[in-house]
Scaffold this motif. Structure first.
Motif, PDB file in Angstrom:
ATOM      1  N   GLY A   9       0.797  -1.218   0.000  1.00  0.00           N
ATOM      2  CA  GLY A   9       0.000   0.000   0.000  1.00  0.00           C
ATOM      3  C   GLY A   9       0.829   1.268   0.000  1.00  0.00           C
ATOM      4  O   GLY A   9       0.332   2.346   0.350  1.00  0.00           O
ATOM      5  N   LEU A  10       2.088   1.162  -0.396  1.00  0.00           N
ATOM      6  CA  LEU A  10       2.965   2.325  -0.387  1.00  0.00           C
ATOM      7  C   LEU A  10       2.614   3.295  -1.508  1.00  0.00           C
ATOM      8  O   LEU A  10       2.197   2.891  -2.598  1.00  0.00           O
ATOM      9  CB  LEU A  10       4.427   1.891  -0.565  1.00  0.00           C
ATOM     10  CG  LEU A  10       5.045   1.081   0.559  1.00  0.00           C
ATOM     11  CD1 LEU A  10       6.412   0.560   0.125  1.00  0.00           C
ATOM     12  CD2 LEU A  10       5.172   1.931   1.806  1.00  0.00           C
ATOM     13  N   SER A  11       2.832   4.557  -1.250  1.00  0.00           N
ATOM     14  CA  SER A  11       2.736   5.568  -2.285  1.00  0.00           C
ATOM     15  C   SER A  11       3.818   5.278  -3.313  1.00  0.00           C
ATOM     16  O   SER A  11       4.909   4.812  -2.978  1.00  0.00           O
ATOM     17  CB  SER A  11       2.956   6.952  -1.667  1.00  0.00           C
ATOM     18  OG  SER A  11       3.164   7.906  -2.677  1.00  0.00           O
ATOM     19  N   TYR A  12       3.533   5.571  -4.578  1.00  0.00           N
ATOM     20  CA  TYR A  12       4.516   5.301  -5.628  1.00  0.00           C
ATOM     21  C   TYR A  12       5.741   6.202  -5.516  1.00  0.00           C
ATOM     22  O   TYR A  12       6.761   5.941  -6.140  1.00  0.00           O
ATOM     23  CB  TYR A  12       3.874   5.439  -7.004  1.00  0.00           C
ATOM     24  CG  TYR A  12       2.792   4.409  -7.235  1.00  0.00           C
ATOM     25  CD1 TYR A  12       3.086   3.054  -7.163  1.00  0.00           C
ATOM     26  CD2 TYR A  12       1.486   4.787  -7.495  1.00  0.00           C
ATOM     27  CE1 TYR A  12       2.103   2.101  -7.357  1.00  0.00           C
ATOM     28  CE2 TYR A  12       0.496   3.840  -7.696  1.00  0.00           C
ATOM     29  CZ  TYR A  12       0.812   2.503  -7.630  1.00  0.00           C
ATOM     30  OH  TYR A  12      -0.162   1.561  -7.817  1.00  0.00           O
ATOM     31  N   SER A  13       5.656   7.240  -4.687  1.00  0.00           N
ATOM     32  CA  SER A  13       6.796   8.145  -4.522  1.00  0.00           C
ATOM     33  C   SER A  13       7.771   7.680  -3.436  1.00  0.00           C
ATOM     34  O   SER A  13       8.862   8.226  -3.306  1.00  0.00           O
ATOM     35  CB  SER A  13       6.303   9.555  -4.189  1.00  0.00           C
ATOM     36  OG  SER A  13       5.648   9.554  -2.936  1.00  0.00           O
ATOM     37  N   VAL A  14       7.407   6.663  -2.667  1.00  0.00           N
ATOM     38  CA  VAL A  14       8.286   6.176  -1.593  1.00  0.00           C
ATOM     39  C   VAL A  14       9.472   5.446  -2.201  1.00  0.00           C
ATOM     40  O   VAL A  14       9.315   4.578  -3.063  1.00  0.00           O
ATOM     41  CB  VAL A  14       7.518   5.249  -0.626  1.00  0.00           C
ATOM     42  CG1 VAL A  14       8.452   4.601   0.380  1.00  0.00           C
ATOM     43  CG2 VAL A  14       6.419   6.012   0.086  1.00  0.00           C
TER      44      VAL A  14
END
Length: 122
Positions: A9-14
């Motif tokens: 569920g991570l943001s794609y910017s992480v």
């Protein structure tokens, strides 16, 4: 508890550094990897974190599972051990045989042995 954790569920910017920073508050982090698409290099929205101790891993799951990071609810759980290529293929075929459970996989192995034995006798 295993020391390696799955983080979904991570943001794609992480990136790796951001994920390491997030987990450092739960304990010492020994490994971090955000999984990226081979062709585009873009994050796939999940990764793996290895904590230095089982206690730190448990603390990270307890503290971070269901938390909000960069406006997304993340999932943190014990990572499943990596499967071999044949294990993944067996799982895929097993689902087509009527389920992903161990019964279908056992049946698949049994069919493979029968085919192997039949090939030897011809």
């Amino acid at each position: 508890m295993n020391k390696r954790l799955y983080v979904g569920g991570l943001s794609y910017s992480v990136d790796d550094d951001g994920l390491r920073e997030l987990f450092t508050r739960a304990g010492e982090v020994s490994f971090v990897k955000v999984i990226r698409d081979f062709h585009t290099g873009r994050s796939k929205g999940f990764g793996f974190v290895e904590m230095a101790t089982p206690e730190a891993a448990k603390g990270a799951v307890d503290e971070l599972h269901g938390s909000i990071h960069e406006r997304r609810t993340i999932t943190v759980s014990e990572a499943n051990p990596p499967e071999t290529v044949s294990g993944r293929a067996a799982g895929s075929v097993a689902r087509h045989l009527g389920g992903a459970g161990s019964g279908a996989r056992s049946r698949l192995r049994e069919l493979g042995r029968e085919a192997s034995e039949k090939g030897k006798s011809q």
